[in-house]
Write an enzyme that holds these catalytic residues in place. Structure first.
Site, PDB file in Angstrom:
ATOM      1  N   TRP A 324      41.994  59.069  60.844  1.00  0.00           N
ATOM      2  CA  TRP A 324      43.351  58.593  61.139  1.00  0.00           C
ATOM      3  C   TRP A 324      43.382  57.070  61.203  1.00  0.00           C
ATOM      4  O   TRP A 324      44.344  56.430  60.782  1.00  0.00           O
ATOM      5  CB  TRP A 324      43.828  59.175  62.471  1.00  0.00           C
ATOM      6  CG  TRP A 324      45.179  58.687  62.906  1.00  0.00           C
ATOM      7  CD1 TRP A 324      46.392  59.228  62.596  1.00  0.00           C
ATOM      8  CD2 TRP A 324      45.469  57.543  63.736  1.00  0.00           C
ATOM      9  NE1 TRP A 324      47.402  58.497  63.178  1.00  0.00           N
ATOM     10  CE2 TRP A 324      46.870  57.468  63.877  1.00  0.00           C
ATOM     11  CE3 TRP A 324      44.673  56.591  64.367  1.00  0.00           C
ATOM     12  CZ2 TRP A 324      47.484  56.471  64.626  1.00  0.00           C
ATOM     13  CZ3 TRP A 324      45.294  55.586  65.105  1.00  0.00           C
ATOM     14  CH2 TRP A 324      46.687  55.544  65.236  1.00  0.00           C
ATOM     15  N   HIS A 325      42.293  56.475  61.716  1.00  0.00           N
ATOM     16  CA  HIS A 325      42.262  55.026  61.859  1.00  0.00           C
ATOM     17  C   HIS A 325      42.122  54.308  60.527  1.00  0.00           C
ATOM     18  O   HIS A 325      42.506  53.143  60.421  1.00  0.00           O
ATOM     19  CB  HIS A 325      41.114  54.613  62.784  1.00  0.00           C
ATOM     20  CG  HIS A 325      41.402  54.845  64.235  1.00  0.00           C
ATOM     21  ND1 HIS A 325      41.194  56.059  64.847  1.00  0.00           N
ATOM     22  CD2 HIS A 325      41.909  54.027  65.193  1.00  0.00           C
ATOM     23  CE1 HIS A 325      41.547  55.968  66.120  1.00  0.00           C
ATOM     24  NE2 HIS A 325      41.989  54.751  66.347  1.00  0.00           N
ATOM     25  N   GLY A 326      41.578  54.953  59.521  1.00  0.00           N
ATOM     26  CA  GLY A 326      41.464  54.273  58.242  1.00  0.00           C
ATOM     27  C   GLY A 326      40.658  55.063  57.238  1.00  0.00           C
ATOM     28  O   GLY A 326      39.803  55.881  57.601  1.00  0.00           O
TER      29      GLY A 326
END
Length: 490
Positions: A324-326
Site C-alpha cells: 500500500w505504501h508503494g
C-alpha cells in the site's frame, strides 16, 4: 498546495473567514469547492479521477441502501471494489507487477508478453481517499452505516481538504454526522486548532526537514558512505524524520479541521514509547492499522482461526500494508519485516512471560517496559532502513555495513568523521539533536493525554511563553523550502 507553503497560509484563513461568515446552508458547498481547489493545485486533471470515484461510490452506496439483503447488495459492492482497487492498481502498481512478471519469466526462461508501460503520474493522496471510500462502501454493505443520500455531503466526506492527501483515513460513521451539524465560531476550538497546527508545523519544518539533511545524502548514495557510524546516524535521523513529517502533517490536518469545527481521530500516540511491536502498531498510523484490522485482518479470520493461519493472516496483512505504501520491493520487505516481528512476538509471548518470571523481571515492571521500549525501537528503526532505501540492494548494503568500522574507531576519530559529514552537507548536528529532544520532551510530558491538552492545562504565563518560544523556534530553525510531506507519495 502544501500545508507548509505561503499558498496555504493565504488559502486557509480565507476559507475559515468565508466558512463562518456564510449562512450555514452554503458552508458545505464552500468546503467542497475549497477542497477541490486544494486538490487541483497539484494537478487539475486528477480532480476528474477523484470526482469519478465519488460518483461511483455514491451510486453504489445509494443502491445498496435500497436493497434488503447482502446478497442483493453484493454486485454494487463488487462494482465499487473493482473500480477503486482497479484504479489504484493501474496508477500505482501496474508497472511494478509488469516488471516483476517480466523478471520472473526471464528467470524461468519462459516467453513473456510485451506489455506496454504506463507513463502515468501517481495522483497525490490516491491511496488515502480510495481506502476511505472503500471503508464507507463496506460499512454500507455490512449494514453498519446508513448510506449518505446527499451527494454534496458525500463528496465532501471523500474530498475534505485537511485529510484528503495524507489522512487520517476517516470512517463515514465518524465524519458524515459532523458534516450534518452547524458549526459556530468557537474561540476555544480555534485556539486549540491553531496550537495543534503550530506544533505540527514545528515537527515538519524544524524536526523532519532538518533531519532530512542528515538522512538523504546517505540513503541516496549509501555506497559513498559505507562507514557504520554514518549509516546508523542516517537510520536514526530517518526514524525521527518520518515521525516528525507524518505526525506533523496529521497535527496540521487535525488542527485545521478543529478550527473549522470538525474532529479527526487521533493518528499517532507517542509510538516510540511502545514496549512491543504490537503496541507500536496500536500507536502508529492508527487510522491505517485499524483499517487493515477491520476490513482485512478480521474478515480473513483474524486470530480466531488456528495459529498457523493466524500467523499467515498477519504476514499477509503486513505485506499488503507494505505494498500500500508503494510499488517497490523495499516496501514489501518493510511490511514483511513487521509481519515477521508480530508473528514472532505472538508465538513467543508465553515464553517471554516464563522468562520474565524466571529472571525476576516480572517484579520490576518499569525495568521490563524500559527494556521492551529499547528493543522495540531498535527493531522499528532497522525496518525503516528498508522503507527509506531507494532499492532493495541499497537496503541490504546498509544492513551489511551497519556494524562496520566501529571497533577500530576511537572517540576522536568518530567526532572527526561526524564533523566532516556535518560540514560537507551543512546540517548542524547539534540543532538536529536539539529539535528531536524538544519534540520528544513535549510529547513525553503529554504522554498521558495529548501534548496540546497538557499545554492548555498550564498557567497563562507558561502557555504564552511556550507559544512565543515555539514561534521563535519555527522562524529561526525552520527550513522553509516547501518540502513535500513523505506520505504524499502514497
Amino acid at each position: 498546495m502544501l500545508f507548509n507553503s505561503l499558498h496555504f497560509l493565504v488559502f486557509f484563513p480565507a476559507v475559515v473567514g468565508l466558512y463562518f461568515g456564510l449562512p450555514p446552508r452554503w458552508r458545505e458547498l464552500l468546503l467542497l469547492l475549497a477542497s477541490y481547489y486544494f486538490y487541483m493545485s497539484w494537478r487539475a486533471a486528477y480532480a476528474l479521477l477523484l470526482l469519478a470515484t465519488t460518483l461511483l461510490d455514491y451510486y453504489s452506496g445509494y443502491r445498496m441502501s435500497q436493497l434488503p439483503s447482502k446478497r442483493a447488495r453484493r454486485p454494487y459492492l463488487y462494482l465499487s471494489l473493482a473500480s477503486n482497487l482497479g484504479t489504484l492498481f493501474i496508477f500505482k502498481y501496474f508497472n511494478f507487477f509488469r516488471a516483476a512478471a517480466g523478471q520472473l519469466a526471464s528467470g524461468l526462461h519462459l516467453p513473456a508478453a510485451a506489455l506496454p508501460a504506463f507513463g502515468l503520474l501517481l495522483p497525490v493522496g490516491v491511496s488515502f481517499y480510495t481506502f476511505q471510500s472503500v471503508g464507507y462502501i463496506i460499512d454500507v454493505y455490512q449494514g453498519r452505516l446508513e448510506a449518505e443520500r446527499n451527494f454534496g455531503r458525500f463528496a465532501l466526506f471523500v474530498a475534505f481538504f485537511p485529510q484528503l492527501v495524507a489522512g487520517p483515513i476517516e470512517r463515514g460513521g465518524h465524519m458524515l454526522p459532523q458534516f450534518r451539524r452547524t458549526h459556530e465560531l468557537d474561540y476555544a476550538r480555534v485556539v486549540s486548532g491553531l496550537r495543534l497546527m503550530a506544533w505540527g508545523l514545528f515537527k515538519k519544518v524544524v524536526v523532519a526537514d532538518r533531519l532530512a539533511l542528515l538522512a538523504n545524502p546517505v540513503f541516496n548514495n549509501p555506497r559513498q558512505h559505507p562507514e557504520g557510524p554514518l549509516l546508523v546516524l542516517a537510520a536514526l535521523a530517518f526514524t525521527f524524520q518520518i515521525y516528525g513529517d507524518f505526525s506533523g502533517y496529521t497535527d496540521l490536518a487535525r488542527g485545521a479541521a478543529r478550527v473549522l469545527g470538525f474532529d479527526f481521530n487521533l493518528n499517532f500516540r507517542q509510538p516510540y514509547l511502545s514496549a512491543s511491536v504490537p503496541e507500536f502498531w496500536r500507536r502508529w498510523h492508527i487510522s491505517l492499522s485499524s483499517w487493515f484490522r477491520d476490513y482485512l485482518y478480521i474478515p480473513l479470520g483474524g486470530s480466531r482461526v488456528g495459529p498457523a493461519r493466524a500467523y499467515g493472516n498477519l504476514l499477509a496483512v503486513f505485506l499488503i500494508s507494505g505494498l500500500w505504501h508503494g510499488a517497490n520491493w523495499t516496501f514489501l520487505a518493510w511490511g514483511g519485516l513487521h509481519g515477521l516481528y508480530l508473528v514472532i512476538s505472538t508465538w513467543a509471548r508465553p515464553g517471554r512471560e516464563r522468562l520474565a518470571q524466571l529472571i525476576g523481571l516480572a517484579a520490576h515492571p518499569r525495568l521490563r517496559r524500559g527494556l521492551g521500549m529499547m528493543v522495540t525501537f531498535i527493531l522499528v528503526a532497522y525496518a525503516w532502513i528498508f522503507f527509506r532505501a531507494n532499492t532493495l540492494s541499497d537496503a541490504v548494503f546498509i544492513t551489511e555495513h551497519l556494524l562496520s568500522g566501529w571497533s577500530s574507531l576511537t572517540g576522536r576519530q568518530l567526532g572527526i568523521l561526524l564533523l566532516d559529514f556535518s560540514q560537507h552537507y551543512r546540517p548542524e548536528l547539534a540543532l538536529a539533536a536539539f529539535s528531536v529532544f524538544t519534540m520528544l520532551l513535549v510529547e513525553y510530558l503529554g504522554r498521558h493525554r495529548s501534548p496540546q491538552a497538557w499545554v492548555a492545562a498550564q498557567p497563562f504565563a507558561v502557555r504564552w511563553s511556550g507559544y512565543v518560544g515555539l514561534t521563535l523556534l519555527i522562524l529561526y530553525l525552520g527550513i522553509f523550502n516547501s518540502t513535500s510531506f513523505i506520505y504524499f507519495q502514497f
